[in-house]
Scaffold this motif. Structure first.
Motif, PDB file in Angstrom:
ATOM      1  N   LEU B 253       0.871  -1.020   0.034  1.00  0.00           N
ATOM      2  CA  LEU B 253      -0.203  -0.030  -0.050  1.00  0.00           C
ATOM      3  C   LEU B 253       1.046   1.408   0.091  1.00  0.00           C
ATOM      4  O   LEU B 253       0.577   2.202  -0.759  1.00  0.00           O
ATOM      5  CB  LEU B 253      -0.938   0.066   1.150  1.00  0.00           C
ATOM      6  CG  LEU B 253      -2.011  -0.971   1.069  1.00  0.00           C
ATOM      7  CD1 LEU B 253      -2.976  -1.214   2.567  1.00  0.00           C
ATOM      8  CD2 LEU B 253      -2.630  -1.338   0.039  1.00  0.00           C
ATOM      9  N   LEU B 288      -8.388   4.112  20.746  1.00  0.00           N
ATOM     10  CA  LEU B 288      -8.719   3.360  19.436  1.00  0.00           C
ATOM     11  C   LEU B 288      -7.858   2.583  18.659  1.00  0.00           C
ATOM     12  O   LEU B 288      -7.399   3.089  17.818  1.00  0.00           O
ATOM     13  CB  LEU B 288      -9.378   4.662  18.769  1.00  0.00           C
ATOM     14  CG  LEU B 288     -10.863   4.921  18.766  1.00  0.00           C
ATOM     15  CD1 LEU B 288     -11.343   6.066  17.526  1.00  0.00           C
ATOM     16  CD2 LEU B 288     -11.807   3.691  18.674  1.00  0.00           C
ATOM     17  N   PRO B 289      -7.581   1.465  19.158  1.00  0.00           N
ATOM     18  CA  PRO B 289      -6.673   0.458  18.751  1.00  0.00           C
ATOM     19  C   PRO B 289      -7.188   0.268  17.111  1.00  0.00           C
ATOM     20  O   PRO B 289      -8.382   0.153  16.832  1.00  0.00           O
ATOM     21  CB  PRO B 289      -6.709  -0.671  19.398  1.00  0.00           C
ATOM     22  CG  PRO B 289      -7.841  -0.911  20.230  1.00  0.00           C
ATOM     23  CD  PRO B 289      -8.187   0.750  20.299  1.00  0.00           C
ATOM     24  N   GLY B 290      -6.362   0.252  16.128  1.00  0.00           N
ATOM     25  CA  GLY B 290      -6.711  -0.048  14.724  1.00  0.00           C
ATOM     26  C   GLY B 290      -7.025   1.215  13.925  1.00  0.00           C
ATOM     27  O   GLY B 290      -7.110   1.408  12.998  1.00  0.00           O
ATOM     28  N   LEU B 291      -7.018   2.520  14.551  1.00  0.00           N
ATOM     29  CA  LEU B 291      -7.274   3.645  13.922  1.00  0.00           C
ATOM     30  C   LEU B 291      -6.299   4.062  12.789  1.00  0.00           C
ATOM     31  O   LEU B 291      -6.825   4.385  11.935  1.00  0.00           O
ATOM     32  CB  LEU B 291      -7.415   4.883  14.809  1.00  0.00           C
ATOM     33  CG  LEU B 291      -7.735   6.039  14.209  1.00  0.00           C
ATOM     34  CD1 LEU B 291      -9.232   6.032  13.758  1.00  0.00           C
ATOM     35  CD2 LEU B 291      -7.651   7.301  15.169  1.00  0.00           C
ATOM     36  N   TYR B 293      -4.427   1.964  10.995  1.00  0.00           N
ATOM     37  CA  TYR B 293      -4.600   1.241   9.923  1.00  0.00           C
ATOM     38  C   TYR B 293      -5.832   1.451   9.004  1.00  0.00           C
ATOM     39  O   TYR B 293      -5.811   1.410   7.924  1.00  0.00           O
ATOM     40  CB  TYR B 293      -4.554  -0.411  10.283  1.00  0.00           C
ATOM     41  CG  TYR B 293      -3.151  -0.836  10.572  1.00  0.00           C
ATOM     42  CD1 TYR B 293      -2.139  -0.882   9.875  1.00  0.00           C
ATOM     43  CD2 TYR B 293      -2.972  -1.692  11.698  1.00  0.00           C
ATOM     44  CE1 TYR B 293      -1.077  -1.423   9.940  1.00  0.00           C
ATOM     45  CE2 TYR B 293      -1.955  -2.373  11.897  1.00  0.00           C
ATOM     46  CZ  TYR B 293      -0.841  -2.318  10.878  1.00  0.00           C
ATOM     47  OH  TYR B 293       0.194  -2.884  11.307  1.00  0.00           O
ATOM     48  N   PHE B 294      -6.813   1.693  10.103  1.00  0.00           N
ATOM     49  CA  PHE B 294      -8.029   1.990   9.319  1.00  0.00           C
ATOM     50  C   PHE B 294      -7.960   3.298   8.165  1.00  0.00           C
ATOM     51  O   PHE B 294      -8.250   3.406   7.263  1.00  0.00           O
ATOM     52  CB  PHE B 294      -9.026   2.808  10.418  1.00  0.00           C
ATOM     53  CG  PHE B 294     -10.253   3.088   9.898  1.00  0.00           C
ATOM     54  CD1 PHE B 294     -11.467   2.130   9.422  1.00  0.00           C
ATOM     55  CD2 PHE B 294     -10.798   4.322   9.612  1.00  0.00           C
ATOM     56  CE1 PHE B 294     -12.736   2.444   9.206  1.00  0.00           C
ATOM     57  CE2 PHE B 294     -11.998   4.620   9.314  1.00  0.00           C
ATOM     58  CZ  PHE B 294     -13.031   3.699   9.056  1.00  0.00           C
ATOM     59  N   GLY B 297      -6.075   2.702   5.324  1.00  0.00           N
ATOM     60  CA  GLY B 297      -6.872   2.077   4.309  1.00  0.00           C
ATOM     61  C   GLY B 297      -7.711   3.057   3.569  1.00  0.00           C
ATOM     62  O   GLY B 297      -7.907   3.020   2.245  1.00  0.00           O
ATOM     63  N   VAL B 298      -8.220   3.963   4.162  1.00  0.00           N
ATOM     64  CA  VAL B 298      -9.042   5.081   3.766  1.00  0.00           C
ATOM     65  C   VAL B 298      -8.149   5.902   2.776  1.00  0.00           C
ATOM     66  O   VAL B 298      -8.559   6.378   1.591  1.00  0.00           O
ATOM     67  CB  VAL B 298      -9.606   5.948   4.696  1.00  0.00           C
ATOM     68  CG1 VAL B 298     -10.268   7.218   4.118  1.00  0.00           C
ATOM     69  CG2 VAL B 298     -10.626   5.181   5.539  1.00  0.00           C
ATOM     70  N   VAL B 300      -5.362   4.976   1.018  1.00  0.00           N
ATOM     71  CA  VAL B 300      -5.136   4.156  -0.110  1.00  0.00           C
ATOM     72  C   VAL B 300      -6.280   4.252  -0.859  1.00  0.00           C
ATOM     73  O   VAL B 300      -6.163   4.453  -2.212  1.00  0.00           O
ATOM     74  CB  VAL B 300      -4.861   2.957   0.621  1.00  0.00           C
ATOM     75  CG1 VAL B 300      -4.634   1.814  -0.723  1.00  0.00           C
ATOM     76  CG2 VAL B 300      -3.425   2.778   1.165  1.00  0.00           C
ATOM     77  N   ILE B 301      -7.461   3.948  -0.427  1.00  0.00           N
ATOM     78  CA  ILE B 301      -8.516   3.884  -1.308  1.00  0.00           C
ATOM     79  C   ILE B 301      -8.891   5.208  -1.921  1.00  0.00           C
ATOM     80  O   ILE B 301      -8.976   5.339  -3.307  1.00  0.00           O
ATOM     81  CB  ILE B 301      -9.792   3.528  -0.404  1.00  0.00           C
ATOM     82  CG1 ILE B 301      -9.591   2.045  -0.054  1.00  0.00           C
ATOM     83  CG2 ILE B 301     -11.056   3.707  -1.256  1.00  0.00           C
ATOM     84  CD1 ILE B 301     -10.944   1.602   0.904  1.00  0.00           C
TER      85      ILE B 301
END
Lengths: 288, 335
Positions: B253, B288-291, B293-294, B297-298, B300-301
């Motif tokens: 990515l 907020l774990p994962g924020l 990576y979230f 992703g946004v 990249v899209i």
């Protein structure tokens, strides 16, 4: 011998669900050439939606599908319309990367909402057992088997004998010719993708009882699905169900007969071996 | 062709940037130095992935395998057999290279096509993760703890902090310069013809197998070496980080966001996204774990939908427009 029968039974039961997971991907690949690397994360999404419904309303996962299937179908349609359709016709690999990005969004969206602790969603049938001679079958596996095959047969009949099914097959064979015959190719592609995601909501509920779930599990389901689809020859219905059974059996035999780390490797080793000798997949199809 | 590479190598801009970058440890707090070091690790990894993924168009998801071998195997060799980590680095780089050649050969031998290549590499990556998690020699699921980094260079220790930073700066520079060299060498041209049309490349006499293997081996060896350095910096060989396919997806990515197939594209992507991710994790990771990576992703899209060829080409176009404000007519070579 008891172990052998047990492994056979368990492998076939779970394998049928893998086949079902893969049918949706195969259908979508057939009509739009899209391989969805966020497939497994949609399964996760389905499972966590069941979990949420259980926590909020104590709904059994099998009942939740009344809600999750329509919701996921709509999500699928939106994802196709706004994210994937703009990329169709671009390089194949851009769609791969887009869906990898989507996978991160889904996986971590779930993580943000539900946290990282493994969770379980109980079901009334969870601890019920079927005993056939020496072989013990868990009720959720039997239910998954029956519904998966019923659905696969239903889809097959739908493809053969309804107008929508015929237009799916027409687009699969030749999208240009289909468009010339008055088929709305874009509509068929959206509906197929939506249907593919909707099926996942059902498969998620079938896999759920008794299985601990984690937000990060999606990729493993994606990999299993891809193994099955490629083994089956991408768009071949019978091949895909067969591929599901092969992977399910390999998993069951690996778990029962082999020690880690070898046991869980078995499906992959069989996959690589089959690909080495039959790169076109288990059945005749030459699709790549 | 090669002149371009020597021009880059003798460019005062390159050396100026490197010297300024090398001074960073004296200017940054340890927190920010850590972020920059991580960014450099991912610059190196994304650039090495780009050699096979971007230039040759073979989206490999097997790179976690090479990074993982570099990290887990060299740690295991040190802890379980007392093998010096420099030697461990060479052993794991050699194994990664052989595996890379094997995967490229399988791909070529069976003409698997793009999708199956992605899948075969993903299958190898998953197998690697399963082996490491299931085999205690490689740390199993709990990982391996390396001895404290006392700065003993002969034992592959760099003293953490600024020492690690300089090592990573060197590795990142090597990987980016390797990309520039390959792009300007015959290999780079062959790889691009393979990416654009493999059958045509073969028809005009390009030895497709040879160059695919070359790209994969170079890429695998570089990724493996970076993996060893990464684990030395972390001092903990964590199987869930180092050999999980997620690390490959991140790298892919970064390279996509920056600009696939370009020499500096993956570096740009990593330099933008890694600090963004780290800062977000630092600020919000506990709530907020994962924020982060979230948000990756946004981003990249959004980038793929807005500019599928990545940010670097976009910047180049902007730069060209800024230098020449008059819109030029489309010439015969513009398309």
């Amino acid at each position: 011998m008891i172990e052998l029968y047990q492994a056979l039974a368990q492998g076939l039961l779970i394998g049928s669900t893998y086949g079902l997971l893969a049918l949706g991907m195969g259908l979508v690949y057939g009509v739009s050439g899209v391989v969805n690397f966020s497939h497994g994360d949609f399964i996760s999404l389905g499972m966590f939606m069941c979990l949420a419904l259980y926590s909020a309303l104590s709904l059994d996962p099998y009942v939740s599908v009344i809600i999750t299937v329509p919701v996921m179908t709509v999500i699928g349609a939106l994802v196709y319309r706004f994210l994937i359709r703009p990329m169709v016709g671009h390089q194949f690999l851009m769609v791969v990367q887009l869906t990898l990005g989507l996978s991160l969004v889904l996986q971590n969206g779930i993580l943000m909402v539900f946290g990282g602790q493994p969770a379980r969603t109980p079901s009334v049938v969870e601890s019920k057992l079927f005993i056939l001679g020496d072989v013990v079958l868990r009720a959720p596996h039997v239910i998954a088997f029956v519904i998966s095959f019923a659905l696969a047969i239903g889809l097959y009949v739908m493809l053969r004998s309804t107008d929508f099914g015929r237009s799916i097959r027409a687009v699969h064979q030749n999208a240009h010719a289909a468009a010339l015959m008055g088929i709305d190719v874009g509509r068929v592609q959206v509906l197929t993708f939506a249907m593919g995601i909707g099926i996942l909501a059902l498969a998620a509920a079938l896999l759920l009882p008794g299985t601990p779930i984690q937000p990060t599990q999606g990729l493993r389901y994606t990999v299993i699905t891809l193994l099955v689809v490629v083994l089956g020859g991408m768009t071949n219905f019978v091949g895909i169900m067969l591929g599901g059974l092969v992977i399910g059996l390999a998993e069951a035999f690996g778990t029962i007969y082999l020690q880690p780390p070898l046991g869980p490797l078995l499906p992959y080793l069989i996959f690589v071996a089959i690909m080495l000798f039959r790169p076109q997949g288990l059945t005749w199809s030459s699709s790549r | 062709m090669k002149e371009e590479f020597y021009k880059t190598l003798s460019s005062p801009i390159l050396w100026g940037v490197l010297v300024l970058a090398a001074l960073l440890p004296f200017a940054l707090s340890s927190y920010y130095l850590h972020i920059v070091t991580l960014a450099l690790i991912y610059v190196a990894l994304a650039s090495s992935w780009n050699i096979v993924g971007g230039m040759a168009g073979q989206v490999s998801l097997a790179h976690s395998l090479f990074i993982g071998i570099g990290a887990m195997l060299s740690s295991a060799l040190l802890l379980k057999l007392g093998i010096n980590m420099w030697l461990g680095l060479l052993i794991s780089a050699a194994i990664s290279g052989v595996l890379g050649a094997l995967i490229a050969w399988i791909d070529f031998r069976f003409r698997l096509g793009h999708l199956s290549f992605v899948l075969i590499t993903l299958a190898f990556a998953e197998m690697g993760a399963i082996v490491v998690e299931g085999w205690d020699f490689l740390g199993g699921a709990s990982g391996l703890l390396l001895p404290k980094d006392t700065g003993d260079f002969l034992a592959f220790q760099f003293g953490g902090g600024s020492g690690a930073f300089w090592v990573m700066l060197t590795l990142a520079t090597v990987c980016v310069l390797a990309s520039v060299a390959i792009l300007n060498a015959p290999l780079g041209f062959y790889l691009r013809t393979i990416r654009d049309n493999e059958n045509a490349a073969q028809a005009i006499g390009v030895n497709v197998l040879r160059y695919k293997i070359a790209a994969m081996v170079i890429s695998a060896v570089l990724a493996s070496i970076v993996g060893t350095a990464y684990v030395r910096y972390l001092t903990f060989a964590d199987p869930y980080l180092l050999i999980s396919p997620v690390i490959t997806i991140e790298i892919v990515l970064f390279a996509t966001v920056g600009g696939l197939g370009r020499a500096y594209g993956p570096a740009l992507g990593a330099l933008l996204l890694v600090p963004l991710g780290e800062v977000l994790r630092g600020q919000l990771g506990s709530t907020l774990p994962g924020l982060h990576y979230f948000i990756y992703g946004v981003v990249v899209i959004a980038v793929i939908l807005a500019t599928p060829s990545g940010l670097l080409p976009l910047l180049e176009r902007q730069w060209a427009r800024w230098r020449r404000p008059e819109p030029t007519n489309a010439g015969p070579d513009a398309n």
